[in-house]
Design a protein around this motif. Sequence first.
Motif: not given
Length: 303
Positions: A158-163, A68-70
Motif C-alpha cells: 500500500v505504501l509503495v502505491g501511495r509514495v 530510503g522509506l521503502l
Amino acid sequence: MPTTRRTDGVLLAVAVVWGSSYLTAKTATDALPVLTVLLLRHAVAALACLPVLCGPGSPSRAERLCGGLLGLTQSAVLVLETYGVAHTSAGNAGLIISLTLVLTPVLDRARLPRRFFLAAAVCVAGVGLLVCGSGLHAPGAGDLLMLAAAVARAGHVVLVGRVTAGRTLRPLPLTAVQSVAGAVLFLGPAASGLPALTRIGAVTWAQLLYLALGCGLFAFLAQTWAIQRTSATRAGLLLGTEPVWALLVGIGFGGERLTVLSALGAALIMAGTYWGRSIESAHRAASAHARPMTVTGDLSRAR
C-alpha cells in the motif's frame, strides 16, 4: 503469441524464485544468524547496483527519498519473514504469506463487495487447518511471525502505491536505494554475527547470492518488465502461484510433509486467495469503467 509466452514465462520464473526463497532462507539461517543473512542479502544487492548508484543514471532526489522509506518498510517485512521461516516449514511460510493478496485491499481501505471478505474468511480457515495439520494446537511462533509478515507486506505494498503515485520513479535506481537502506539498517545489529562468515561453506554463500541477486534484483526487475507488457490480472494469476512453488520446493527439496488437514488448509488458502483476487480485480475494473461515465468524474484519471 511468442511475446505473450515470453512474458508469461518471466512471471512464472519470478513466482518460482520467490517460492523457492523460503526454503533457501530457512537453510541459510541454519548456518548464520538471521540478521547476518539479511545484512548480506542487502549488501550484495547494493554492491551489484554500484554502477547505478554512482553512474550517470544515479538516483534522483525523489528516488533517494522514496527508496530510503521503502527500504525501511521492506526491511521490516524481511525481518518478520526470515525469523518466521526459521521457525516453521518453508511450505507453511509460502502459504501464509499469500494472505497478503487479500489483506492489501483491506489496508488500502478499498470498498469491496461482501463476498471478498467471505474469500478472506476462507483463507483464514485454511491457515487454521494448515498450522494445526498434525493435530489441534496453538499456532507456532514461526506461523504467527509469518502472519505478521503478511500484514506488514500488505502495508508495504500500500505504501509503495501511495509514495510512487504521480511520480516518475525508475525501478532499478529505486531498488538500489532500497538495498543500500537495508544494508545500513542491518549493519549495526548484524555486526556480531559477521565472524561466522569465516566458517560457512560454498553452499551457504551460494544461497546468500541467490537471495540477494535472484530473489531480490532479478525478481523485482523482471516483475516490473513483465507487468508493463501484460494485464495486471494475468500477472496476478501467474505471480499468485508463488505459494504453490513454495510448497513444492519445501516437499521436494526440504523433506517437508503434508498431512491431510494441512493439504486441505493449503487448498483453502489458494482457493480463497484466487477467489479474493478475482473479486478485487473485477470490482476495480468495474469501478474504472464506471468512473468516466459520471458527469462529475475526473476525466484525467481515466487516461
